[in-house]
Design a protein around this motif. Structure first.
Motif, PDB file in Angstrom:
ATOM      1  N   THR A 194      -8.809 -14.533 -15.151  1.00  0.00           N
ATOM      2  CA  THR A 194      -7.715 -14.519 -14.188  1.00  0.00           C
ATOM      3  C   THR A 194      -8.268 -14.074 -12.842  1.00  0.00           C
ATOM      4  N   TYR A 195      -8.006 -14.853 -11.818  1.00  0.00           N
ATOM      5  CA  TYR A 195      -8.484 -14.552 -10.480  1.00  0.00           C
ATOM      6  C   TYR A 195      -7.359 -13.980  -9.630  1.00  0.00           C
ATOM      7  N   SER A 196      -7.707 -13.031  -8.787  1.00  0.00           N
ATOM      8  CA  SER A 196      -6.754 -12.422  -7.867  1.00  0.00           C
ATOM      9  C   SER A 196      -7.208 -12.656  -6.439  1.00  0.00           C
ATOM     10  N   CYS A 197      -6.236 -12.842  -5.570  1.00  0.00           N
ATOM     11  CA  CYS A 197      -6.512 -12.975  -4.144  1.00  0.00           C
ATOM     12  C   CYS A 197      -5.741 -11.864  -3.441  1.00  0.00           C
ATOM     13  N   ASN A 198      -6.454 -10.950  -2.811  1.00  0.00           N
ATOM     14  CA  ASN A 198      -5.846  -9.841  -2.088  1.00  0.00           C
ATOM     15  C   ASN A 198      -5.838 -10.171  -0.600  1.00  0.00           C
ATOM     16  N   VAL A 199      -4.668 -10.513  -0.086  1.00  0.00           N
ATOM     17  CA  VAL A 199      -4.535 -10.870   1.324  1.00  0.00           C
ATOM     18  C   VAL A 199      -4.391  -9.586   2.136  1.00  0.00           C
ATOM     19  N   LYS A 200      -5.164  -9.465   3.194  1.00  0.00           N
ATOM     20  CA  LYS A 200      -5.136  -8.276   4.055  1.00  0.00           C
ATOM     21  C   LYS A 200      -4.521  -8.627   5.400  1.00  0.00           C
ATOM     22  N   GLY A 201      -4.085  -7.627   6.141  1.00  0.00           N
ATOM     23  CA  GLY A 201      -3.572  -7.842   7.493  1.00  0.00           C
ATOM     24  C   GLY A 201      -2.071  -7.884   7.539  1.00  0.00           C
ATOM     25  N   GLY A 202      -1.550  -8.642   8.508  1.00  0.00           N
ATOM     26  CA  GLY A 202      -0.113  -8.723   8.724  1.00  0.00           C
ATOM     27  C   GLY A 202       0.477  -9.981   8.143  1.00  0.00           C
ATOM     28  N   GLY A 203       1.751 -10.206   8.449  1.00  0.00           N
ATOM     29  CA  GLY A 203       2.455 -11.385   7.970  1.00  0.00           C
ATOM     30  C   GLY A 203       2.133 -12.614   8.804  1.00  0.00           C
ATOM     31  N   ILE A 204       2.693 -13.747   8.405  1.00  0.00           N
ATOM     32  CA  ILE A 204       2.528 -14.976   9.178  1.00  0.00           C
ATOM     33  C   ILE A 204       3.835 -15.294   9.893  1.00  0.00           C
ATOM     34  N   THR A 205       3.737 -16.116  10.952  1.00  0.00           N
ATOM     35  CA  THR A 205       4.908 -16.425  11.768  1.00  0.00           C
ATOM     36  C   THR A 205       4.998 -17.922  11.996  1.00  0.00           C
ATOM     37  N   GLY A 206       6.018 -18.341  12.687  1.00  0.00           N
ATOM     38  CA  GLY A 206       6.177 -19.733  13.077  1.00  0.00           C
ATOM     39  C   GLY A 206       6.735 -20.596  11.952  1.00  0.00           C
ATOM     40  N   GLU A 207       6.393 -21.888  12.011  1.00  0.00           N
ATOM     41  CA  GLU A 207       6.923 -22.854  11.052  1.00  0.00           C
ATOM     42  C   GLU A 207       6.051 -22.966   9.801  1.00  0.00           C
ATOM     43  N   ALA A 208       5.164 -22.034   9.579  1.00  0.00           N
ATOM     44  CA  ALA A 208       4.227 -22.079   8.459  1.00  0.00           C
ATOM     45  C   ALA A 208       4.947 -22.038   7.118  1.00  0.00           C
ATOM     46  N   ARG A 209       4.260 -22.571   6.102  1.00  0.00           N
ATOM     47  CA  ARG A 209       4.716 -22.502   4.714  1.00  0.00           C
ATOM     48  C   ARG A 209       3.679 -21.742   3.911  1.00  0.00           C
TER      49      ARG A 209
END
Length: 173
Positions: free
Chosen positions: A12-27
């Motif tokens: 099982t692989y994990s992805c730990n996203v760091k930083g802030g959130g995303i904005t705009g029209e992104a999905r």
């Protein structure tokens, strides 16, 4: 070559996203059986967030994005969302596994057929809760569904705990 005694090894692989959130029209689209851990941040994107299988761990906010748990997806959260749709074999765990928490939804909770909500209740009479403006539960009926359909045609609300005291528990508002 196959054998009944052959061991299947899973990773099982994990992805730990760091930083802030995303904005705009992104999905945000997550596919596969791995785990994604999003930071506890304010995600202000307006595109849909879709999880196809695997686990999403998130305690931040997504007040402008509709969250969809497609088949075999899991959500562990004490976060805030615009709306949440759970489809067949998906799991919602307020607070996460074996932890007490609350999921806040500005709009609706839509439990599709065969989805599951797991509510923890602890010995101090504290429990998980989902708070939403509207709650919709999809139920399948008819001979074709009951005879040939999947094991859980209706959504399941599972209560878990030890030494649960008698009383009233608000599990959804």
């Amino acid at each position: 070559y196959t054998s009944k005694t052959a061991a299947i090894k899973y990773t099982t692989y994990s992805c730990n996203v760091k930083g802030g959130g995303i904005t705009g029209e992104a999905r945000i689209v997550k596919q596969g059986d791995g785990i994604i851990n999003l930071p506890k941040a304010d995600f202000t994107h307006t595109g849909e967030t879709t999880i196809w299988a695997g686990v999403l761990n998130f305690d931040g906010t997504m007040r402008q994005s509709d969250l969809r748990l497609s088949r075999f997806a899991e959500l562990n959260s004490s976060g805030e969302f615009k709306s949440l749709r759970a489809e067949y074999a998906s799991i919602i765990r307020p607070g996460g596994e074996s932890a007490i928490g609350t999921i806040l939804l500005a709009e609706g909770l839509d439990l599709g057929f065969g989805s599951r909500v797991i509510i923890d209740i602890d010995a101090t009479s504290t429990n998980d809760c989902i708070k939403a403006k509207t709650i919709s539960i999809e139920c399948k009926t008819g001979t074709a569904w009951t005879k040939y359909g999947p094991e859980y045609v209706q959504p399941v609300i599972e209560l878990r705990g030890k030494n649960i005291q008698a009383g009233d528990y608000d599990i959804m508002e």
